[in-house]
Design a protein around this motif. Structure first.
Motif, PDB file in Angstrom:
ATOM      1  N   VAL A  45     -44.728 -15.260  68.430  1.00 51.61           N
ATOM      2  CA  VAL A  45     -44.118 -15.431  69.754  1.00 51.61           C
ATOM      3  C   VAL A  45     -45.213 -15.542  70.810  1.00 51.61           C
ATOM      4  CG1 VAL A  45     -42.734 -14.300  71.541  1.00 51.61           C
ATOM      5  CG2 VAL A  45     -41.934 -14.314  69.167  1.00 51.61           C
ATOM      6  N   ARG A  46     -46.226 -14.671  70.690  1.00 53.13           N
ATOM      7  CA  ARG A  46     -47.322 -14.729  71.676  1.00 53.13           C
ATOM      8  C   ARG A  46     -48.018 -16.089  71.620  1.00 53.13           C
ATOM      9  NH1 ARG A  46     -47.511  -9.308  71.055  1.00 53.13           N
ATOM     10  NH2 ARG A  46     -48.713  -9.386  69.115  1.00 53.13           N
ATOM     11  N   ARG A  47     -48.211 -16.566  70.405  1.00 52.75           N
ATOM     12  CA  ARG A  47     -48.885 -17.873  70.293  1.00 52.75           C
ATOM     13  C   ARG A  47     -48.021 -18.991  70.883  1.00 52.75           C
ATOM     14  NH1 ARG A  47     -50.570 -18.740  64.304  1.00 52.75           N
ATOM     15  NH2 ARG A  47     -51.249 -20.737  65.166  1.00 52.75           N
ATOM     16  N   LEU A  48     -46.705 -18.887  70.670  1.00 53.48           N
ATOM     17  CA  LEU A  48     -45.811 -19.904  71.251  1.00 53.48           C
ATOM     18  C   LEU A  48     -45.858 -19.843  72.768  1.00 53.48           C
ATOM     19  CD1 LEU A  48     -42.779 -19.441  68.833  1.00 53.48           C
ATOM     20  CD2 LEU A  48     -44.059 -21.579  69.124  1.00 53.48           C
ATOM     21  N   GLU A  49     -45.872 -18.610  73.290  1.00 55.40           N
ATOM     22  CA  GLU A  49     -45.953 -18.457  74.751  1.00 55.40           C
ATOM     23  C   GLU A  49     -47.249 -19.053  75.285  1.00 55.40           C
ATOM     24  OE1 GLU A  49     -43.206 -14.431  75.414  1.00 55.40           O
ATOM     25  OE2 GLU A  49     -45.359 -14.231  75.055  1.00 55.40           O
ATOM     26  N   ASP A  50     -48.295 -18.984  74.460  1.00 54.18           N
ATOM     27  CA  ASP A  50     -49.585 -19.548  74.877  1.00 54.18           C
ATOM     28  C   ASP A  50     -49.675 -21.044  74.606  1.00 54.18           C
ATOM     29  OD1 ASP A  50     -50.356 -17.111  75.718  1.00 54.18           O
ATOM     30  OD2 ASP A  50     -51.535 -16.601  73.928  1.00 54.18           O
ATOM     31  N   GLY A  51     -48.584 -21.621  74.144  1.00 54.31           N
ATOM     32  CA  GLY A  51     -48.568 -23.078  74.015  1.00 54.31           C
ATOM     33  C   GLY A  51     -48.708 -23.609  72.597  1.00 54.31           C
ATOM     34  N   ALA A  52     -48.725 -22.729  71.598  1.00 56.47           N
ATOM     35  CA  ALA A  52     -48.823 -23.234  70.226  1.00 56.47           C
ATOM     36  C   ALA A  52     -47.536 -23.994  69.889  1.00 56.47           C
ATOM     37  CB  ALA A  52     -49.013 -22.077  69.249  1.00 56.47           C
ATOM     38  N   SER A  53     -47.651 -24.987  69.017  1.00 54.57           N
ATOM     39  CA  SER A  53     -46.460 -25.764  68.663  1.00 54.57           C
ATOM     40  C   SER A  53     -45.830 -25.173  67.406  1.00 54.57           C
ATOM     41  CB  SER A  53     -46.851 -27.218  68.405  1.00 54.57           C
ATOM     42  OG  SER A  53     -47.559 -27.292  67.188  1.00 54.57           O
ATOM     43  N   ARG A  54     -44.601 -25.620  67.159  1.00 58.10           N
ATOM     44  CA  ARG A  54     -43.889 -25.168  65.976  1.00 58.10           C
ATOM     45  C   ARG A  54     -44.649 -25.577  64.702  1.00 58.10           C
ATOM     46  NH1 ARG A  54     -37.868 -27.034  64.085  1.00 58.10           N
ATOM     47  NH2 ARG A  54     -36.918 -24.973  63.963  1.00 58.10           N
ATOM     48  N   GLU A  55     -45.273 -26.759  64.763  1.00 59.76           N
ATOM     49  CA  GLU A  55     -45.983 -27.269  63.588  1.00 59.76           C
ATOM     50  C   GLU A  55     -47.199 -26.406  63.254  1.00 59.76           C
ATOM     51  OE1 GLU A  55     -44.587 -29.235  65.927  1.00 59.76           O
ATOM     52  OE2 GLU A  55     -43.039 -29.586  64.415  1.00 59.76           O
ATOM     53  N   GLU A  56     -47.934 -25.993  64.304  1.00 56.25           N
ATOM     54  CA  GLU A  56     -49.094 -25.130  64.066  1.00 56.25           C
ATOM     55  C   GLU A  56     -48.667 -23.861  63.342  1.00 56.25           C
ATOM     56  OE1 GLU A  56     -51.486 -24.383  67.659  1.00 56.25           O
ATOM     57  OE2 GLU A  56     -50.778 -26.334  68.353  1.00 56.25           O
ATOM     58  N   LEU A  57     -47.530 -23.301  63.775  1.00 56.28           N
ATOM     59  CA  LEU A  57     -47.069 -22.072  63.142  1.00 56.28           C
ATOM     60  C   LEU A  57     -46.633 -22.348  61.708  1.00 56.28           C
ATOM     61  CD1 LEU A  57     -45.007 -20.342  65.938  1.00 56.28           C
ATOM     62  CD2 LEU A  57     -47.376 -20.003  65.317  1.00 56.28           C
ATOM     63  N   ARG A  58     -46.011 -23.482  61.541  1.00 55.67           N
ATOM     64  CA  ARG A  58     -45.515 -23.794  60.203  1.00 55.67           C
ATOM     65  C   ARG A  58     -46.659 -23.906  59.205  1.00 55.67           C
ATOM     66  NH1 ARG A  58     -40.337 -25.393  59.281  1.00 55.67           N
ATOM     67  NH2 ARG A  58     -40.043 -26.782  61.034  1.00 55.67           N
ATOM     68  N   ALA A  59     -47.777 -24.405  59.701  1.00 59.09           N
ATOM     69  CA  ALA A  59     -48.954 -24.524  58.839  1.00 59.09           C
ATOM     70  C   ALA A  59     -49.351 -23.148  58.291  1.00 59.09           C
ATOM     71  CB  ALA A  59     -50.098 -25.148  59.622  1.00 59.09           C
ATOM     72  N   ASP A  60     -49.039 -22.096  59.054  1.00 56.25           N
ATOM     73  CA  ASP A  60     -49.342 -20.730  58.590  1.00 56.25           C
ATOM     74  C   ASP A  60     -48.169 -20.107  57.837  1.00 56.25           C
ATOM     75  OD1 ASP A  60     -51.555 -21.186  60.060  1.00 56.25           O
ATOM     76  OD2 ASP A  60     -50.974 -19.905  61.750  1.00 56.25           O
ATOM     77  N   GLY A  61     -47.175 -20.905  57.528  1.00 51.90           N
ATOM     78  CA  GLY A  61     -46.038 -20.367  56.787  1.00 51.90           C
ATOM     79  C   GLY A  61     -45.044 -19.599  57.638  1.00 51.90           C
ATOM     80  N   THR A  62     -45.080 -19.815  58.941  1.00 48.58           N
ATOM     81  CA  THR A  62     -44.165 -19.114  59.836  1.00 48.58           C
ATOM     82  C   THR A  62     -43.197 -20.135  60.426  1.00 48.58           C
ATOM     83  OG1 THR A  62     -45.976 -17.664  60.397  1.00 48.58           O
ATOM     84  CG2 THR A  62     -44.087 -17.621  61.869  1.00 48.58           C
ATOM     85  N   THR A  63     -41.904 -19.801  60.456  1.00 52.64           N
ATOM     86  CA  THR A  63     -40.940 -20.742  61.037  1.00 52.64           C
ATOM     87  C   THR A  63     -40.427 -20.217  62.378  1.00 52.64           C
ATOM     88  OG1 THR A  63     -40.196 -21.330  58.840  1.00 52.64           O
ATOM     89  CG2 THR A  63     -38.781 -22.000  60.651  1.00 52.64           C
TER      90      THR A  63
END
Ligand SMILES: Nc1ncnc2c1ncn2[C@@H]1O[C@H](COP(=O)(O)OP(=O)(O)OP(=O)(O)O)[C@@H](O)[C@H]1O
Ligand SMILES: [Mg+2]
Length: 449
Positions: free
Chosen positions: A21-39
């Motif tokens: 959530v913090r990374r999303l708030e800082d502008g990370a995209s859904r795809e970046e998170l998915r690369a780490d296995g997080t949806t």
């Protein structure tokens, strides 16, 4: 008044969801998170629904609609953000308090509604009340009323397999209505029905809503359904709500190409109304009426107009009057006072717009947020209206599971869906009520399919 409020709701599946959530708030995209296995299933969703409103959530498969819906009744706990119903923050309740709210105030209707094959239609409709511990006589009375409301009068003693798919889905609706819940959460509730029956159910829901005035959140991937039912529509893409507005807002000023691509097939002439497309009466003043007199006042205009129509007249009904003579059609408010004019040119231009992204009326922010993704959206995400028609058995299992969790009042395992989706298409969820069996294709679950 807003009865249901979601504020900055996030739901992340996978490891260290709070970090995500913090990374999303800082502008990370859904795809970046998915690369780490997080949806990131739901990202920063905020909206409110008033009593008596139908709030529709629409979007492609996987955009996060069902996950969002499950956070609204506490079946899933948001990773961040809050959900309030009647001012009560569901995220702050204990499991016991949440169960109580869920069994008394909130009802869910799924696409494939699992009925108990060995119980009568009446007993099926009364199931939610049974879970609440309502005495038999009382629950039979309320379930009978609910069946009548759902158009199933006379079927009380029948068995589920004597009913058509559409009728079984009505039993699901009756079960939700019988509990007297104020908040109805409907996940693709009509999607499995064939078009005529589906339309019938939509009409019935609209009719019921006139008197019952529930607070309804309705999920669909069908924009025509969204536009028929929704007082307001939220369009979701990749976990985010990219636009919220009325059917007319969305048709006239789609926030981006993604939204615009949904509306290409919508019959604009049936959704748009005279009130939404009219121009100011001032624009008519100074022109000449068909009998050669100058139109100087609003009264002159009313007298000269080929027709006078209320604000909510569908545009489809304006063609005839608009093509009669040169004076625009007059639009009047509930008191009969002139509210606007529809010149024939305006009518034609609105119908030929075909959904170009606009973003001028209150949607500017949504349009901006998504601006960077415009070309991508057009290329990769053209909506496929039938995307969810091919729901697989695993989804049904999950829905049955969620339905049971809901009625039984237990919180679904956050990873429940993942487990069920992992190739266990025909596996029944644990803890099913006796008599509840597998999927319709195998002839076991009696569902509204
Ligand atoms: N329990 C879970 N564990 C892991 N990922 C999940 C879980 N539930 C949902 N997801 C993922 O979250 C995303 C959103 O799923 P969701 O079911 O909410 O979408 P949807 O819009 O309802 O799609 P559909 O139209 O197909 O029903 C998807 O990528 C999905 O795989
Ligand atoms: Mg879904």
């Amino acid at each position: 008044m807003a009865r249901l409020q979601a504020e900055h709701v996030y739901k992340v599946f996978g490891r260290r969801p709070e970090d995500a959530v913090r990374r999303l708030e800082d502008g990370a995209s859904r795809e970046e998170l998915r690369a780490d296995g997080t949806t990131a299933a739901v990202i920063d969703a905020s909206f409110s629904v008033d009593e008596g409103q139908i709030f529709v959530v629409m979007g492609l498969s996987g955009s996060g609609k069902s996950t969002l819906l499950r956070t609204l009744n506490g079946l899933l706990e948001p990773t961040a953000g809050s959900v309030r119903f009647d001012g009560q923050d569901l995220t702050s309740l204990s499991d016991k308090e949440l169960r109580k709210v869920r069994s008394e105030k909130i009802s869910m209707v799924f696409q494939h509604f699992a009925l108990f094959p060995h119980r009568s239609v009446l007993e099926n409709a009364a199931y939610g009340l049974e879970v609440q511990g309502v005495p038999r006589a009382e629950r039979e009375k309320r379930a009978t009323e609910a069946l009548h409301l759902a158009g199933l009068e006379g079927w009380e003693k029948s068995w589920p397999d004597e009913l058509s798919g559409g009728m079984q889905q009505r039993v699901g609706l009756a079960r939700a209505l019988a509990t007297d819940a104020d908040l109805l959460l409907m996940d693709e509730s009509f999607s499995a029905l064939d078009p005529l029956i589906r339309r019938d159910m939509q009409d019935q829901l609209l009719e019921l809503q006139k008197t019952l005035k529930k607070t309804i959140v309705f999920i669909t991937h069908d924009l025509n359904e969204a536009m028929r039912l929704g007082d307001r529509i939220a369009v979701m893409r990749d976990g985010r709500i990219v636009q919220i507005g009325s059917a007319e807002d969305i048709l006239l000023t789609p926030a981006n190409d993604y939204v615009a691509s949904f509306i290409q097939d919508v019959d604009r002439s049936r959704v748009l109304t005279a009130g939404a497309i009219m121009v100011d009466v001032d624009e008519v003043l100074g022109s000449t009426s068909d009998n050669g007199e100058e139109i100087r006042t609003a009264e002159d205009f009313l007298a000269a107009a080929p027709a006078t129509v209320p604000l909510d007249t569908p545009v489809a009904e304006l063609f005839g009057p608009c093509s009669a003579g040169t004076v625009p059609v007059a639009v009047v408010d509930a008191a009969g006072a002139p509210a606007g004019a529809v010149p024939v040119q305006r009518l034609l231009s609105v119908l030929s717009e075909g959904g170009q992204p606009g973003g001028t009326t209150g949607q500017a922010d949504a349009a901006k947020t998504d601006a960077g993704q415009k070309t991508d959206a057009a290329k990769t995400d053209t909506p496929k209206p039938d995307a969810t028609k091919t729901k697989t058995a695993d989804t049904r299992v999950v829905e049955a599971e969620a339905a049971q969790a809901e009625t039984a009042g237990t919180k679904a395992d956050a990873d429940g869906k993942k487990t069920a989706a992992d190739g266990k298409a025909d596996v029944q969820p644990d803890g099913k009520p006796a008599g509840m069996t597998g999927g319709k294709p195998e002839g076991k679950v009696i569902a509204g399919a």
